[in-house]
Every structure is written in structure tokens, then in C-alpha cells.
Design a protein around this motif. Structure first.
Motif, PDB file in Angstrom:
ATOM      1  N   GLU A  33      25.700 -14.456  26.935  1.00  0.00           N
ATOM      2  CA  GLU A  33      26.259 -13.492  25.992  1.00  0.00           C
ATOM      3  C   GLU A  33      27.674 -13.914  25.627  1.00  0.00           C
ATOM      4  N   ASN A  34      28.216 -13.303  24.556  1.00  0.00           N
ATOM      5  CA  ASN A  34      29.597 -13.639  24.204  1.00  0.00           C
ATOM      6  C   ASN A  34      30.493 -13.401  25.419  1.00  0.00           C
ATOM      7  N   ASP A  35      31.420 -14.312  25.631  1.00  0.00           N
ATOM      8  CA  ASP A  35      32.270 -14.269  26.830  1.00  0.00           C
ATOM      9  C   ASP A  35      33.268 -13.116  26.709  1.00  0.00           C
ATOM     10  N   ARG A  36      33.064 -12.113  27.550  1.00  0.00           N
ATOM     11  CA  ARG A  36      33.921 -10.925  27.549  1.00  0.00           C
ATOM     12  C   ARG A  36      34.701 -10.801  28.858  1.00  0.00           C
ATOM     13  N   SER A  37      34.797 -11.901  29.581  1.00  0.00           N
ATOM     14  CA  SER A  37      35.419 -11.861  30.908  1.00  0.00           C
ATOM     15  C   SER A  37      36.898 -11.473  30.851  1.00  0.00           C
ATOM     16  N   ALA A  38      37.535 -11.638  29.703  1.00  0.00           N
ATOM     17  CA  ALA A  38      38.957 -11.288  29.587  1.00  0.00           C
ATOM     18  C   ALA A  38      39.194  -9.798  29.828  1.00  0.00           C
ATOM     19  N   THR A  39      38.209  -8.982  29.469  1.00  0.00           N
ATOM     20  CA  THR A  39      38.367  -7.536  29.695  1.00  0.00           C
ATOM     21  C   THR A  39      37.547  -7.043  30.867  1.00  0.00           C
TER      22      THR A  39
END
Length: 195
Positions: free
Chosen positions: A81-87
């Protein structure tokens, strides 16, 4: 180019746990039950390849389908999935706001998320790499809603826009003709796939 149908299926409902990284979430009982109803689906009959994202929820979905068909799953880590690890985990209302911006501003990194244009290029690259092998039979990709929507936009010739997103709940599929990549049908619930 071999004839056949290419399908992209999103995993259905997941077990949400804010204390577990999102890529490690598994299917919820509802998501598992929905997937199990597909085992005898006629549209799966000509499937010869099942390609999955490496995220747990996608692998579980693919595994439920692949077992009865006697097909080994191929995992492609870059189908994530789109990388949302920043949040990390966001509460639903906040997540929806950020997701809206992700689609509305595809050339920007919204709150550190992977840009939509980059996620789209990545998922298209993965799908085309598999299709370039030109094996017989239908291909089923199992993945995620955001990158699936970006993939649909690419093949349908639409600009990136959330209006093309799958309905809530996951477990939706779109299909395209393998030979010319034309869209056969846009998102429909996996229980309602007719072709």
C-alpha cells in the motif's frame, strides 16, 4: 500477448490494532468470511497466477483463494500500500482527511506519505513486470485500496482522483483485458464479480 483477464482484488475488512504496524494487520473475522465465500466462484476458474502484496492482510486474502485452486502465491513486496509510515496509525476521521489530500495533491508528499504519483508508478511497474512474462490463464493481483485505485486510474486513463476509489470496506475488484489493458469493469464487490 496471451489472452486472458487481469484482476486486481483488494483485501477485505481488517483487524484494526493501533499498537500494531498497519502492514502487519490481518483480516478480521468478517474479512476472512467474505474471502472464504469466493472459493468456488466461477470467475476464478481460469486463474493460473495469484500475485500478492507482502502485507499480512493481502497475503491472508490471497492464501484463502489460492489454497483450493492449488496455486502457489507469488509475493511481490513492492506491491505494498502507499507508504504511510510517516504518520503511522491515524484515527478514521483524520485518516480520511489525509487520504483525500493524498489523491487531490498527487505530486506532493502529504504529511510525509509516499506521493501518489510515486505509488502509482510503483504499482504499475509491478503489474507490468508480471504481465510481461506472458503466461497463459487469468492473473489475480491481491493488494490494497489506494494503490489499486491508482492502478485503475492508470489503465482507465483517468487523472489521479479519489472519485475512482473503491467503496468502503475493501474486498473490491476491477478487471482488464490482458491483451490491450482495456477496463472490463470498474470496482465491484468481490461477491458480485460476474466475469
Amino acid at each position: 500477448m496471451t489472452a486472458g483477464i487481469v484482476r486486481y482484488l483488494t483485501h477485505p475488512q481488517v483487524q484494526i490494532d493501533p499498537d500494531v504496524p498497519v502492514p502487519q494487520w490481518g483480516l478480521s473475522p468478517v474479512g476472512r468470511a467474505r474471502t472464504e465465500t469466493l472459493v468456488q466462484a466461477p470467475w476464478l476458474a481460469n486463474t493460473t497466477q495469484i500475485i500478492s502484496s507482502g502485507e499480512r492482510k493481502a497475503v491472508e486474502t490471497a492464501g484463502i483463494i489460492a489454497g483450493p485452486l492449488g496455486i502457489m502465491i507469488e509475493i511481490r513486496a513492492a506491491m505494498h500500500e502507499n507508504d504511510r509510515s510517516a504518520t503511522g496509525f491515524l484515527k478514521p476521521a483524520e485518516f480520511e482527511q489525509v487520504a483525500d489530500r493524498f489523491f487531490a495533491e498527487p505530486h506532493l508528499s502529504v504529511r510525509g506519505w509516499e506521493r501518489a504519483v510515486d505509488a502509482q508508478a510503483r504499482i504499475v511497474r509491478e503489474v507490468e513486470a508480471v504481465l510481461a512474462r506472458d503466461r497463459h490463464g487469468d492473473v489475480l493481483f491481491v493488494g490494497h485500496g489506494a494503490v489499486g485505485t491508482l492502478l485503475l486510474c492508470h489503465y482507465a486513463g483517468h487523472p489521479i482522483n479519489r472519485v475512482h476509489d473503491q467503496p468502503a470496506g475493501g474486498g473490491h475488484c476491477f478487471a482488464l483485458a490482458r491483451q490491450d489493458r482495456s477496463i472490463l469493469h470498474a470496482w465491484c464487490r468481490m461477491e458480485e464479480i460476474a466475469s
